[in-house]
Write a protein that holds these residues in place. Sequence first.
Motif, PDB file in Angstrom:
ATOM      1  N   HIS A 152      10.669  77.082  74.988  1.00  0.00           N
ATOM      2  CA  HIS A 152      10.615  75.677  75.403  1.00  0.00           C
ATOM      3  C   HIS A 152      11.029  74.751  74.270  1.00  0.00           C
ATOM      4  CE1 HIS A 152       7.628  76.491  78.937  1.00  0.00           C
ATOM      5  NE2 HIS A 152       8.833  76.996  79.126  1.00  0.00           N
ATOM      6  N   VAL A 153      11.524  73.595  74.662  1.00  0.00           N
ATOM      7  CA  VAL A 153      11.988  72.619  73.680  1.00  0.00           C
ATOM      8  C   VAL A 153      11.201  71.329  73.884  1.00  0.00           C
ATOM      9  CG1 VAL A 153      13.942  71.217  72.965  1.00  0.00           C
ATOM     10  CG2 VAL A 153      14.278  73.629  73.508  1.00  0.00           C
ATOM     11  N   GLY A 154      10.394  70.973  72.883  1.00  0.00           N
ATOM     12  CA  GLY A 154       9.593  69.763  73.000  1.00  0.00           C
ATOM     13  C   GLY A 154      10.202  68.619  72.210  1.00  0.00           C
ATOM     14  N   CYS A 155      10.137  68.730  70.893  1.00  0.00           N
ATOM     15  CA  CYS A 155      10.500  67.591  70.043  1.00  0.00           C
ATOM     16  C   CYS A 155      11.910  67.690  69.498  1.00  0.00           C
ATOM     17  CB  CYS A 155       9.534  67.525  68.872  1.00  0.00           C
ATOM     18  SG  CYS A 155       9.708  68.942  67.755  1.00  0.00           S
ATOM     19  N   GLU A 156      12.422  68.886  69.396  1.00  0.00           N
ATOM     20  CA  GLU A 156      13.735  69.159  68.800  1.00  0.00           C
ATOM     21  C   GLU A 156      13.865  68.673  67.361  1.00  0.00           C
ATOM     22  OE1 GLU A 156      16.998  67.993  71.330  1.00  0.00           O
ATOM     23  OE2 GLU A 156      17.461  70.078  71.751  1.00  0.00           O
ATOM     24  N   HIS A 157      12.786  68.507  66.648  1.00  0.00           N
ATOM     25  CA  HIS A 157      12.950  68.316  65.209  1.00  0.00           C
ATOM     26  C   HIS A 157      11.869  69.009  64.382  1.00  0.00           C
ATOM     27  CE1 HIS A 157      10.807  64.616  66.412  1.00  0.00           C
ATOM     28  NE2 HIS A 157      10.274  64.626  65.215  1.00  0.00           N
ATOM     29  N   GLY A 158      11.388  70.115  64.899  1.00  0.00           N
ATOM     30  CA  GLY A 158      10.569  70.975  64.054  1.00  0.00           C
ATOM     31  C   GLY A 158       9.095  70.685  64.047  1.00  0.00           C
ATOM     32  N   VAL A 159       8.638  69.699  64.821  1.00  0.00           N
ATOM     33  CA  VAL A 159       7.251  69.262  64.704  1.00  0.00           C
ATOM     34  C   VAL A 159       6.301  69.976  65.680  1.00  0.00           C
ATOM     35  CG1 VAL A 159       5.712  67.270  64.892  1.00  0.00           C
ATOM     36  CG2 VAL A 159       7.910  67.035  63.753  1.00  0.00           C
ATOM     37  N   CYS A 160       6.767  70.250  66.914  1.00  0.00           N
ATOM     38  CA  CYS A 160       5.809  70.669  67.945  1.00  0.00           C
ATOM     39  C   CYS A 160       5.578  72.176  68.013  1.00  0.00           C
ATOM     40  CB  CYS A 160       6.232  70.151  69.312  1.00  0.00           C
ATOM     41  SG  CYS A 160       7.629  71.034  70.036  1.00  0.00           S
ATOM     42  N   GLY A 161       6.569  72.968  67.609  1.00  0.00           N
ATOM     43  CA  GLY A 161       6.391  74.424  67.600  1.00  0.00           C
ATOM     44  C   GLY A 161       6.657  75.116  68.924  1.00  0.00           C
ATOM     45  N   ALA A 162       6.952  74.367  70.001  1.00  0.00           N
ATOM     46  CA  ALA A 162       7.143  74.995  71.319  1.00  0.00           C
ATOM     47  C   ALA A 162       8.304  75.984  71.311  1.00  0.00           C
ATOM     48  CB  ALA A 162       7.387  73.920  72.376  1.00  0.00           C
ATOM     49  N   CYS A 163       9.290  75.737  70.454  1.00  0.00           N
ATOM     50  CA  CYS A 163      10.525  76.531  70.450  1.00  0.00           C
ATOM     51  C   CYS A 163      10.456  77.731  69.523  1.00  0.00           C
ATOM     52  CB  CYS A 163      11.688  75.641  70.025  1.00  0.00           C
ATOM     53  SG  CYS A 163      11.566  75.199  68.274  1.00  0.00           S
ATOM     54  N   THR A 164       9.269  78.008  68.950  1.00  0.00           N
ATOM     55  CA  THR A 164       9.164  79.075  67.941  1.00  0.00           C
ATOM     56  C   THR A 164       9.550  80.445  68.521  1.00  0.00           C
ATOM     57  OG1 THR A 164       7.360  77.832  66.945  1.00  0.00           O
ATOM     58  CG2 THR A 164       7.619  80.127  66.237  1.00  0.00           C
TER      59      THR A 164
ATOM     60  N   MET B  83      10.106  81.352  63.408  1.00  0.00           N
ATOM     61  CA  MET B  83      10.930  80.225  62.966  1.00  0.00           C
ATOM     62  C   MET B  83      11.151  79.293  64.151  1.00  0.00           C
ATOM     63  SD  MET B  83      13.773  81.968  60.496  1.00  0.00           S
ATOM     64  CE  MET B  83      13.253  83.063  59.167  1.00  0.00           C
ATOM     65  N   ARG B  84      11.474  78.044  63.822  1.00  0.00           N
ATOM     66  CA  ARG B  84      11.770  77.050  64.856  1.00  0.00           C
ATOM     67  C   ARG B  84      13.190  77.268  65.371  1.00  0.00           C
ATOM     68  NH1 ARG B  84       6.653  75.730  64.619  1.00  0.00           N
ATOM     69  NH2 ARG B  84       6.112  73.765  63.614  1.00  0.00           N
ATOM     70  N   SER B  85      13.367  77.591  66.651  1.00  0.00           N
ATOM     71  CA  SER B  85      14.737  77.812  67.120  1.00  0.00           C
ATOM     72  C   SER B  85      15.501  76.498  67.232  1.00  0.00           C
ATOM     73  CB  SER B  85      14.747  78.572  68.446  1.00  0.00           C
ATOM     74  OG  SER B  85      14.099  77.848  69.459  1.00  0.00           O
ATOM     75  N   CYS B  86      14.787  75.345  67.274  1.00  0.00           N
ATOM     76  CA  CYS B  86      15.499  74.061  67.311  1.00  0.00           C
ATOM     77  C   CYS B  86      16.005  73.661  65.939  1.00  0.00           C
ATOM     78  CB  CYS B  86      14.604  72.958  67.883  1.00  0.00           C
ATOM     79  SG  CYS B  86      13.313  72.391  66.745  1.00  0.00           S
ATOM     80  N   LEU B  87      15.579  74.382  64.890  1.00  0.00           N
ATOM     81  CA  LEU B  87      16.048  74.060  63.537  1.00  0.00           C
ATOM     82  C   LEU B  87      16.943  75.170  62.992  1.00  0.00           C
ATOM     83  CD1 LEU B  87      12.936  72.452  61.765  1.00  0.00           C
ATOM     84  CD2 LEU B  87      14.747  71.365  63.086  1.00  0.00           C
TER      85      LEU B  87
HETATM   86  S1  FES Z   1      11.203  71.838  69.884  1.00  0.00           S
HETATM   87 FE1  FES Z   1       9.522  71.069  68.751  1.00  0.00          FE
HETATM   88  S2  FES Z   1       9.589  72.367  67.033  1.00  0.00           S
HETATM   89 FE2  FES Z   1      11.375  72.942  68.053  1.00  0.00          FE
END
Ligand code: FES
Lengths: 176, 305
Positions: A41-53, A61-65
Amino acid sequence: MTGSWHELTLIVNEVPLRTTVPARRLLSDCLRHDLGLTGTHVGCEHGVCGACTVLVDGVPMRSCLLLAVSVDGQAITTVEGLAGPDGELSAVQQAFQDCHGLQCGFCTPGFLTTITAGLIGCPDPTADDAREMIGGNLCRCTGYLNIVAAVLRAAELTRARSGEVADAAVDSGQVP
Amino acid sequence: MKPSAFDYRRPEQLDEAIDLLGELGPDAKVLAGGQSLLPLLSMRLAAPKHLLDINRIAQLDFVSCGADGVRVGALARHAALERDAGARAVQPLLSAALAMVAHPTIRNRGTTVGSIVHADPAAEMPAVLCLLGGSITAMSTNGQRIICASEFFLGPLESALWESELAVEAFFPALPPQSGTAFAEISRRHGDYAVCGVAGLVTLDDDLRISVARAGYLSVSATPLVLDLTDAVSGRTFDGDLSAAGGLASAAVDPEPDIHATADYRRHLVGVLTNRVIVGAAHRAAREITGNGATQALPMPGAQP
Ligand code: FES
Ligand SMILES: Cc1cc2nc3c(=O)[nH]c(=O)nc-3n(C[C@H](O)[C@H](O)[C@H](O)COP(=O)(O)OP(=O)(O)OC[C@H]3O[C@@H](n4cnc5c(N)ncnc54)[C@H](O)[C@@H]3O)c2cc1C
Ligand code: FES
């Protein structure tokens, strides 16, 4: 300008998958849109929420980063890869069910991957260890208490299951 | 929230990377862990034409420890340096400060050198590099140069690195004899950038009296700030009243207000955290000297190792 395109192979949940992406494709988008694995899942797209781990060679690792092209050839574990081949829930998934560790489930894929790796480094966590383990993941529903309980339960289940494996090996004569 | 288009290059050799950087010029950006750069790209605060990914240059992936200090290659992840037993022994301040850098998941990918080059005034490792008097080694097609920490940070997100230069390693000097360090910070939520953070270094004489007390600060100025607090506490025993250090520090800083904290609150934190790390570092130095003996039973004040 469209930027460069790259052909790459990702070993996703032990299956090599080939795809062609522009350099700017985030790993989170590559998994979801190019490879159709929408469990991440993609929440914040800048590394803060962790949903994309996800796990990259076993490491959270954060897949959005991450750029997809940057991890070409590496092993990626997503939430889809956690259950057994017969669909049996992993210890962490089972613990989330047992402890009611999710409500809407949006954050859950990131928690499950993070905790799966976390318990390998810390197989016998205290409640404080559990909090530290999930400190980088946000959940807007549960209030975290049940997730902390699920971490402890998952550790218990993992131990019990490895005990079963050992018992089975003894029963079958593989281990004296 | 998607990066704009760019060309991507991924050299596997250091000299290839240096040549490419020289060739591509100011339109190129180096991609290390991407834990600061990817958000900037996604928010379109940066839109380089070329990205030079250094993640496959195995030569840059090292932490090497000697009696003089710890050398950290440009590809060493925060997590690798934090865990490195040699680095902990040679300079314990590194792992203490790294534990405060973001969350473990970010530290698994982000690099310590990348965080120094990024030069965020709220970042831990630039302040640690400055306090310890470390340096950065940079390479370009013009050759190699060593930039000392005191000249490396020019402003918020601005380092002395030229556009054609790759930072290849950071050097953190070893803990001096008869010394101890400590780190403390306050953040709104665990893992967030600190509202104020302080790293402390104390050296004692043979009578366990303070001969040097210095502190490095993050989030209180545009670049990392180092204060020499020796005058405030010189000659006092390690377990005496050291609160003059905090008083001197809070009078010396001139922090800016922002949405997280007023200037007054930051100045207050500077005083409180300074005292915590100076007391913590002094106790550690005393333990170092007495070899865990006389001082072991003393209560440790609430500072990180
Ligand atoms: S989408 Fe929030 S940390 Fe990657
Ligand atoms: C949610 C979140 C919380 C965070 N919290 C903190 C925190 O509390 N404290 C903290 O210190 N950091 C924090 N960070 C940032 C993190 O520490 C980054 O890892 C670090 O700032 C940058 O390292 P990197 O390797 O990811 O660099 P990148 O993001 O790849 O690069 C950052 C910049 O430095 C340049 N660069 C990198 N390496 C080199 C090199 N070798 N030579 C030349 N240029 C280079 C890049 O071109 C870019 O401009 C956080 C990040 C996130 C996503
Ligand atoms: S269960 Fe809804 S955000 Fe966590």
